[in-house]
Design an enzyme around this catalytic site. Structure first.
Site, PDB file in Angstrom:
ATOM      1  NE  ARG A 128      -3.910   3.914 -10.576  1.00  0.00           N
ATOM      2  CZ  ARG A 128      -3.865   2.281  -9.596  1.00  0.00           C
ATOM      3  NH1 ARG A 128      -5.775   3.194  -9.773  1.00  0.00           N
ATOM      4  NH2 ARG A 128      -3.446   2.642  -8.794  1.00  0.00           N
ATOM      5  CG  ASP A 129      -5.592   4.437  -6.275  1.00  0.00           C
ATOM      6  OD1 ASP A 129      -6.854   4.566  -6.541  1.00  0.00           O
ATOM      7  OD2 ASP A 129      -5.193   3.973  -4.608  1.00  0.00           O
TER       8      ASP A 129
ATOM      9  CG  ASN B 257      -5.320   6.310  -2.298  1.00  0.00           C
ATOM     10  OD1 ASN B 257      -4.704   5.249  -1.913  1.00  0.00           O
ATOM     11  ND2 ASN B 257      -6.116   6.245  -3.134  1.00  0.00           N
TER      12      ASN B 257
ATOM     13  CG  HIS C 283      -1.843   1.382  -1.816  1.00  0.00           C
ATOM     14  ND1 HIS C 283      -1.811   2.517  -3.132  1.00  0.00           N
ATOM     15  CD2 HIS C 283      -3.461   1.339  -1.973  1.00  0.00           C
ATOM     16  CE1 HIS C 283      -2.588   2.464  -3.243  1.00  0.00           C
ATOM     17  NE2 HIS C 283      -4.329   2.145  -2.683  1.00  0.00           N
TER      18      HIS C 283
ATOM     19  CB  CYS D  40     -15.995   4.231  -4.593  1.00  0.00           C
ATOM     20  SG  CYS D  40     -17.432   3.189  -5.523  1.00  0.00           S
TER      21      CYS D  40
ATOM     22  CG  HIS E 171      -7.305   3.324   0.567  1.00  0.00           C
ATOM     23  ND1 HIS E 171      -7.906   4.225  -0.277  1.00  0.00           N
ATOM     24  CD2 HIS E 171      -6.352   2.939  -0.422  1.00  0.00           C
ATOM     25  CE1 HIS E 171      -7.454   4.053  -1.249  1.00  0.00           C
ATOM     26  NE2 HIS E 171      -6.573   3.160  -1.592  1.00  0.00           N
TER      27      HIS E 171
END
Lengths: 286, 286
Positions: free
Chosen positions: A15-16, A248, A206, A239, A208
């Site tokens: 997903r992410d 991530n 979470h 992105c 990055h």
């Protein structure tokens, strides 16, 4: 150095990781990725999003993915940005949903044209409906350290959203360093404070890897007692249109660090390498 | 989370970073790199090695580099692998020397065809001679966590070399994760133990980013009280012939983490970005 010995990695690659890919990944390839990941031992995965295909065309196959996950019999999470999405999730028998709100109002305004307060108000009926249907609620606080539109994000902004999420009955709260600007000191301090204030709440980190600090940030969060982390196989995410933006924290790098430190993660670390290559092959970044 | 607020970064790019470059870097470019780094505020740099050009052709210009460093008036370190090299260093008025011994005998046998014991015996006269000449001795223990030839390296092996270095009067002992296999738990435990056993010894951490854990390892070492770290601008280093081998922890990434955590490092972090691009342009890895 104290840290939890049992760590859950929640794989968010499907997903992410894939949602911002400019090239559509075939549904069959996504299924293959999910199956490969399930075989490695992941107990939970974020596999799709019921977002409108106009906004995220990559997730247009949400229903098919969800059906596949149900067939596999795995525990998975689907992102539901609004009530309409939640209704689709309920119909599709999704076991866990994810809901996002930014800690920064500037971000929420820019992203969904609502203030943080307005976004939280929308959560009321959604959380109630999810609970009625026995669905596990994973509530994300995006931009919990920094925001691309307002810069620094105060702890009080995070706290405000967190309090509401707890009151609404979130089953898990994910603290997101969505743009990868946090440092280990900040991470340690914020997580420690949150755990003190909400001793009965399950928090997940979470991170990055924008500044290559993701593993150090995980280490800092672990020292604050955090035992659940999102990660994306192959370091997918971010992105691809934005120069310097990175994905991530890579599941294979995180898993390697944790198993090397003697943590139990219940995942086939060796097997991750092959799945990481496969995941990267789906990405246009390679 | 406790850690030292004042951290020294020792820039090793011009020596450890460039020594394995298969393409000869012009002496003028090396000088330019050293000058740029000096301007950013580095108090100490490892700039060259008096190794025989037959073994490391990249360092054939050691004398010219040393003369340039003397002209600049900076504090720098030159590697001196043996007595002959030390004599050249003394003649050239080098202020600080670096001497290497692997913690693993398998490595020392393979690298210089001597056991650890034989290597240490060679240090006796070298250390004495350096001290006579008022030269600062930086003593490296390579492969302090793992070795490519024997695998795991025990703490006792590190301890054995360390004890001798301390007895011989080393001014600084560098604990090297030369092949980048350490994890934060191991790093924390070994550094803590060393500091307990040798409270008056100055220890420095030297990490490679092979498994992307270098920043997490620095964080762990800091929590064990370590306040000095080697790093190479642009992440230079490692062996370009060996697939998957990666360089030293990148100075710009480390500096960013430390300054973000509020540490004083005395270096122009913004300016590092440009010098990092310049350093990478000298490397064949780009």
């Amino acid at each position: 150095m104290l840290f939890p010995k049992q760590i859950e990695l929640i794989e968010v690659g499907p997903r992410d990781g894939l949602q911002n890919e400019p090239v559509l990944v075939p549904t069959e390839k996504k299924k293959e990725l999910i199956q490969k990941l399930a075989r490695l031992g992941f107990a939970r995965m974020e596999t799709t999003s019921f977002v409108h295909p106009k906004w995220v065309p990559q997730m247009a196959d949400a229903n098919e993915i969800v059906n596949y996950c149900n067939q596999l019999g795995i525990t998975y999470i689907a992102l539901t940005p609004n009530m309409k999405a939640l209704k689709r999730a309920i119909e599709a028998k999704v076991p866990q949903i994810a809901v996002f709100i930014g800690a920064s109002s500037a971000f929420n305004k820019k992203n969904i044209n609502k203030t943080t307060e307005e976004s939280l108000d929308e959560c009321n009926p959604m959380f109630a409906k999810a609970k009625e249907n026995g669905i596990f609620i994973r509530a994300y606080i995006s931009m919990s350290f920094s925001c691309p539109y307002q810069g620094e994000v105060s702890f009080n902004e995070v706290l405000g959203v967190c309090e509401r999420f707890v009151k609404l009955g979130a089953d898990e709260i994910v603290i997101g360093d969505t743009n990868g600007q946090a440092d280990p000191k900040m991470v340690y301090e914020r997580f420690l404070r949150l755990r003190e204030l909400f001793p009965n709440t399950v928090f997940t980190g979470h991170f990055h890897d924008t500044k290559k600090m993701a593993l150090a940030n995980v280490l800092a969060a672990m020292q604050a007692g955090i035992a659940k982390f999102d990660s994306a196989v192959g370091g997918l995410g971010g992105c691809p249109y934005s120069p310097g933006a990175t994905g991530n924290v890579a599941t294979e790098e995180l898993a390697q660090m944790l198993s090397s430190m003697g943590c139990e993660i219940g995942i086939d670390v060796q097997g991750l390498q092959e799945v990481s290559h496969f995941a990267k092959s789906l990405s246009s970044r390679d």
